[in-house]
Scaffold this motif. Structure first.
Motif, PDB file in Angstrom:
ATOM      1  N   LEU A  67      13.391 -22.031   5.865  1.00 13.29           N
ATOM      2  CA  LEU A  67      14.346 -21.167   5.182  1.00 13.29           C
ATOM      3  C   LEU A  67      15.455 -21.971   4.509  1.00 13.29           C
ATOM      4  N   ILE A  68      15.847 -23.073   5.114  1.00 14.40           N
ATOM      5  CA  ILE A  68      16.884 -23.904   4.494  1.00 14.40           C
ATOM      6  C   ILE A  68      16.393 -24.450   3.148  1.00 14.40           C
ATOM      7  N   ILE A  69      15.205 -25.058   3.134  1.00 10.83           N
ATOM      8  CA  ILE A  69      14.750 -25.627   1.864  1.00 10.83           C
ATOM      9  C   ILE A  69      14.446 -24.530   0.849  1.00 10.83           C
ATOM     10  N   LYS A  70      14.005 -23.382   1.330  1.00  8.22           N
ATOM     11  CA  LYS A  70      13.766 -22.251   0.429  1.00  8.22           C
ATOM     12  C   LYS A  70      15.085 -21.771  -0.176  1.00  8.22           C
ATOM     13  N   ALA A  71      16.112 -21.662   0.645  1.00  6.90           N
ATOM     14  CA  ALA A  71      17.421 -21.220   0.162  1.00  6.90           C
ATOM     15  C   ALA A  71      18.026 -22.204  -0.828  1.00  6.90           C
ATOM     16  N   LEU A  72      17.669 -23.479  -0.696  1.00 11.89           N
ATOM     17  CA  LEU A  72      18.178 -24.509  -1.597  1.00 11.89           C
ATOM     18  C   LEU A  72      17.354 -24.639  -2.877  1.00 11.89           C
ATOM     19  N   GLY A  73      16.309 -23.836  -2.990  1.00 14.85           N
ATOM     20  CA  GLY A  73      15.504 -23.848  -4.212  1.00 14.85           C
ATOM     21  C   GLY A  73      14.536 -25.010  -4.325  1.00 14.85           C
ATOM     22  N   PHE A  74      14.212 -25.639  -3.210  1.00 12.56           N
ATOM     23  CA  PHE A  74      13.279 -26.774  -3.218  1.00 12.56           C
ATOM     24  C   PHE A  74      11.909 -26.328  -3.716  1.00 12.56           C
ATOM     25  N   GLY A  75      11.303 -27.154  -4.587  1.00 12.34           N
ATOM     26  CA  GLY A  75       9.997 -26.788  -5.116  1.00 12.34           C
ATOM     27  C   GLY A  75       9.204 -27.963  -5.628  1.00 12.34           C
ATOM     28  N   LYS A  76       8.256 -27.694  -6.510  1.00 15.47           N
ATOM     29  CA  LYS A  76       7.261 -28.677  -6.939  1.00 15.47           C
ATOM     30  C   LYS A  76       7.853 -29.859  -7.705  1.00 15.47           C
ATOM     31  N   ASP A  77       9.043 -29.695  -8.263  1.00 13.53           N
ATOM     32  CA  ASP A  77       9.670 -30.777  -9.028  1.00 13.53           C
ATOM     33  C   ASP A  77      10.661 -31.597  -8.203  1.00 13.53           C
ATOM     34  N   ASP A  78      10.684 -31.334  -6.891  1.00 13.88           N
ATOM     35  CA  ASP A  78      11.662 -31.982  -6.016  1.00 13.88           C
ATOM     36  C   ASP A  78      10.979 -32.902  -5.008  1.00 13.88           C
ATOM     37  N   LEU A  79      11.769 -33.785  -4.418  1.00 17.02           N
ATOM     38  CA  LEU A  79      11.276 -34.745  -3.429  1.00 17.02           C
ATOM     39  C   LEU A  79      12.038 -34.588  -2.124  1.00 17.02           C
ATOM     40  N   LEU A  80      11.303 -34.529  -1.024  1.00 18.84           N
ATOM     41  CA  LEU A  80      11.895 -34.551   0.308  1.00 18.84           C
ATOM     42  C   LEU A  80      11.610 -35.908   0.938  1.00 18.84           C
ATOM     43  N   ILE A  81      12.646 -36.633   1.293  1.00 15.35           N
ATOM     44  CA  ILE A  81      12.521 -37.913   1.990  1.00 15.35           C
ATOM     45  C   ILE A  81      12.703 -37.639   3.478  1.00 15.35           C
ATOM     46  N   VAL A  93       7.423 -28.616   5.882  1.00 18.19           N
ATOM     47  CA  VAL A  93       8.139 -27.551   5.172  1.00 18.19           C
ATOM     48  C   VAL A  93       8.221 -27.831   3.673  1.00 18.19           C
ATOM     49  N   ALA A  94       8.187 -29.108   3.285  1.00 17.91           N
ATOM     50  CA  ALA A  94       8.167 -29.429   1.858  1.00 17.91           C
ATOM     51  C   ALA A  94       6.848 -29.002   1.230  1.00 17.91           C
ATOM     52  N   LEU A  95       5.748 -29.196   1.949  1.00 12.99           N
ATOM     53  CA  LEU A  95       4.442 -28.805   1.425  1.00 12.99           C
ATOM     54  C   LEU A  95       4.305 -27.290   1.346  1.00 12.99           C
ATOM     55  N   TYR A  96       4.990 -26.560   2.240  1.00 13.25           N
ATOM     56  CA  TYR A  96       4.974 -25.100   2.148  1.00 13.25           C
ATOM     57  C   TYR A  96       5.386 -24.642   0.749  1.00 13.25           C
ATOM     58  N   GLU A  97       6.341 -25.363   0.161  1.00  7.40           N
ATOM     59  CA  GLU A  97       6.901 -24.975  -1.141  1.00  7.40           C
ATOM     60  C   GLU A  97       6.306 -25.761  -2.307  1.00  7.40           C
ATOM     61  N   GLY A  98       5.216 -26.496  -2.035  1.00 10.37           N
ATOM     62  CA  GLY A  98       4.542 -27.236  -3.093  1.00 10.37           C
ATOM     63  C   GLY A  98       5.305 -28.450  -3.566  1.00 10.37           C
ATOM     64  N   GLY A  99       6.250 -28.925  -2.754  1.00  6.24           N
ATOM     65  CA  GLY A  99       7.069 -30.069  -3.128  1.00  6.24           C
ATOM     66  C   GLY A  99       6.445 -31.395  -2.751  1.00  6.24           C
ATOM     67  N   ASN A 100       7.191 -32.446  -2.965  1.00  6.03           N
ATOM     68  CA  ASN A 100       6.721 -33.812  -2.748  1.00  6.03           C
ATOM     69  C   ASN A 100       7.410 -34.429  -1.535  1.00  6.03           C
ATOM     70  N   VAL A 101       6.679 -35.297  -0.851  1.00  2.10           N
ATOM     71  CA  VAL A 101       7.188 -35.937   0.364  1.00  2.10           C
ATOM     72  C   VAL A 101       7.093 -37.450   0.232  1.00  2.10           C
ATOM     73  N   GLU A 102       8.167 -38.126   0.622  1.00  7.42           N
ATOM     74  CA  GLU A 102       8.176 -39.591   0.700  1.00  7.42           C
ATOM     75  C   GLU A 102       8.685 -39.964   2.083  1.00  7.42           C
TER      76      GLU A 102
END
Length: 384
Positions: A67-81, A93-102
Motif C-alpha cells: 500500500l505504501i508503494i501504491k500510494a506513492l505512485g510507484f510503477g513500471k517507470d520506477d526503480l526500487l533499490i 511489492v515492486a513486482l506487484y506494480e510492474g516496477g523494476n528492482v535493483e
C-alpha cells in the motif's frame, strides 16, 4: 515426552497474557469482528509510540509495504533499490506494480545495507528511471545508519520507504525507526516483538499516504463512503478486530517485552563468547535495540553445506532453527530477471553461514544454555 537429557526448544513462542486473551474474548462476544473500535485504538497506540501523525492497520507487513508503494505512485517507470538480505516481500511489492528492482549488498557487521554499494547502485541508475525508491530494511531489528542513508537519498533524490517490519521499538540516535522515510511499515507475525497473529501497520506523517492507504486497504472506499462506493482500485487488506485487539493489548507492555528480549540476547552473547561463532553486533548509534530474531554466523570456512549439517544436528537434539536469510536475488523470480550467483558477494557468503537460533521474550536461561552447548558441539564436529 522428552528423552532423558534432551530438550525441545522452539524457535519462537509468542507471549500471550491473560489480558490478551480477555480482550480477544471480549471482541468475540461483542459480535463486531471487523472495522471496530480496537482497530482504531491499535492504530492510535502505534502512532503514539513511534511518534507519527497516522497509522493504518492492515492484514500483514507485506500488504503494508504494498500500500505504501501504491500510494506513492510507484510503477513500471520506477526503480526500487532493496537489499537482497531480507524477506522476499521487501522486493516483491515492486513486482506487484510492474516496477523494476535493483539489489544492493550488505555490510558484514550489522547485515544491513552497505552504504558504499548503495551509493554505487544509485549513481549507476541515476537518470534511467522516472523515480528511484529505497526499500530501507532495518534487518533483524537493527537500525540502519540513518544519517548516511538520508544523506545519499537527499543527494540523488531517492524516496525512502522504511521496512521496519522486524524492528518495532528500535531507535537510531533517540529516534524510533519507521519514521525516517515517507512512510514505514511494521509487522506482527507471532515471532515478532508483539503479535496480532497476522497483521501489519503503516506509519506516516503524510496526509496523502494516509488517505490513500486507508482507502485502498478497504476495497478503495473513500472516507465516509457507503459499502458499495469505491474511489480507488483497492484490496481486502483490512486487519480483523480480534487481531487489532490483541495488538492493542500487547502494546501496553511493549517496553517490558523489548527489555526482556534484550536480556535474552545478552545471555546468548555471553554463552557463545570465545566459541568462534559470530554473535550479532549492535552499533553505537543504536540507542534502543528491539530484537526480532537472534541470528548467529558460523565461523569460516563454514558454507551452506556445513551450515545445513549444523542445523540438522541442532534439530536432532530438539533445537528448532532456521537459515536467515536466503538471498532474494537468487530466488527463482529474480533469477528469471537475470540475477545469478557472484553478484552480491557479502550477502551470498553471510547467508550461507547464518542460523537463527531459538529466541523469544520468555526464553529461559536453562534452555539458552542447552542451545549454546549444542551449538558449540556442532561447530567442533563440523568445522575443523
Amino acid at each position: 515426552m522428552e528423552e532423558k537429557g534432551k530438550k525441545t526448544v522452539p524457535l519462537s513462542n509468542p507471549q500471550i497474557s491473560e489480558g490478551d486473551i480477555e480482550v480477544v474474548v471480549e471482541v468475540l462476544k461483542s459480535g463486531r469482528l471487523s472495522i471496530g473500535k480496537y482497530t482504531r485504538m491499535f492504530e492510535e497506540s502505534i502512532a503514539s509510540y513511534v511518534g507519527t501523525k497516522y497509522a493504518v492497520a492492515v492484514s500483514s507487513g507485506t500488504s503494508a509495504l504494498h500500500l505504501i508503494i501504491k500510494a506513492l505512485g510507484f510503477g513500471k517507470d520506477d526503480l526500487l533499490i532493496v537489499p537482497s538480505f531480507t524477506f522476499v516481500a521487501s522486493a516483491n511489492v515492486a513486482l506487484y506494480e510492474g516496477g523494476n528492482v535493483e539489489f544492493v549488498d550488505i555490510e558484514p557487521e550489522t547485515m544491513n545495507m552497505d552504504m558504499e554499494h548503495f551509493e554505487q547502485v544509485v549513481e549507476k541508475n541515476a537518470g534511467k528511471y522516472r523515480s528511484m525508491f529505497l526499500m530501507a530494511v532495518d534487518v533483524f531489528g537493527h537500525p540502519l545508519d540513518w544519517d548516511s542513508v538520508v544523506n545519499v537519498c537527499e543527494k540523488y533524490d531517492v524516496k525512502i520507504i522504511e521496512d521496519s517490519c522486524e524492528a518495532l521499538g528500535s531507535e537510531y540516535k533517540g529516534k524510533k525507526v519507521g519514521t525516517f522515510g515517507l512512510a514505514g511499515a511494521f509487522a506482527f507475525y507471532p515471532n515478532k516483538q508483539i503479535t496480532t497473529g497476522e497483521g501489519g501497520i503503516i506509519v506516516t506523517d503524510s496526509d496523502e499516504i494516509f488517505k490513500l492507504s486507508a482507502a485502498m486497504r478497504n476495497q478503495g472506499r473513500g472516507e465516509g463512503q457507503g459499502w458499495l462506493s469505491h474511489d480507488y482500485i483497492g484490496y481486502n487488506y483490512r486487519i480483523d478486530e480480534m487481531s487489532a485487539a490483541l495488538g492493542w493489548s500487547q502494546m501496553k507492555r511493549i517496553d517490558t517485552i523489548i527489555d526482556k528480549r534484550n536480556t535474552v540476547a545478552k545471555r546468548y552473547e555471553e554463552l557463545l563468547k570465545d566459541s568462534g561463532i559470530e554473535t550479532p553486533k549492535v552499533m553505537d548509534y543504536v540507542t534502543k535495540m528491539s530484537w526480532f530474531v537472534y541470528v548467529v554466523r558460523l565461523p569460516k570456512p563454514a558454507n551452506k553445506s556445513i551450515r545445513d549439517n549444523v542445523m540438522k544436528y541442532l534439530e536432532e537434539n530438539g533445537i528448532q532453527c532456521r537459515n536467515y536469510f536466503s538471498p532474494v536475488h537468487l530466488q527463482r523470480p529474480y533469477r528469471e530477471l537475470g540475477w545469478s550467483e557472484g553478484t552480491l558477494s557479502v550477502t551470498e557468503d553471510i547467508s550461507g553461514r547464518t542460523i537463527a537460533i531459538p529466541f523469544y521474550t520468555d526464553l529461559e536461561k536453562e534452555d539458552q544454555e542447552y542451545v549454546a552447548n549444542h551449538l558449540r558441539k556442532a561447530v567442533e564436529i563440523f568445522i575443523k
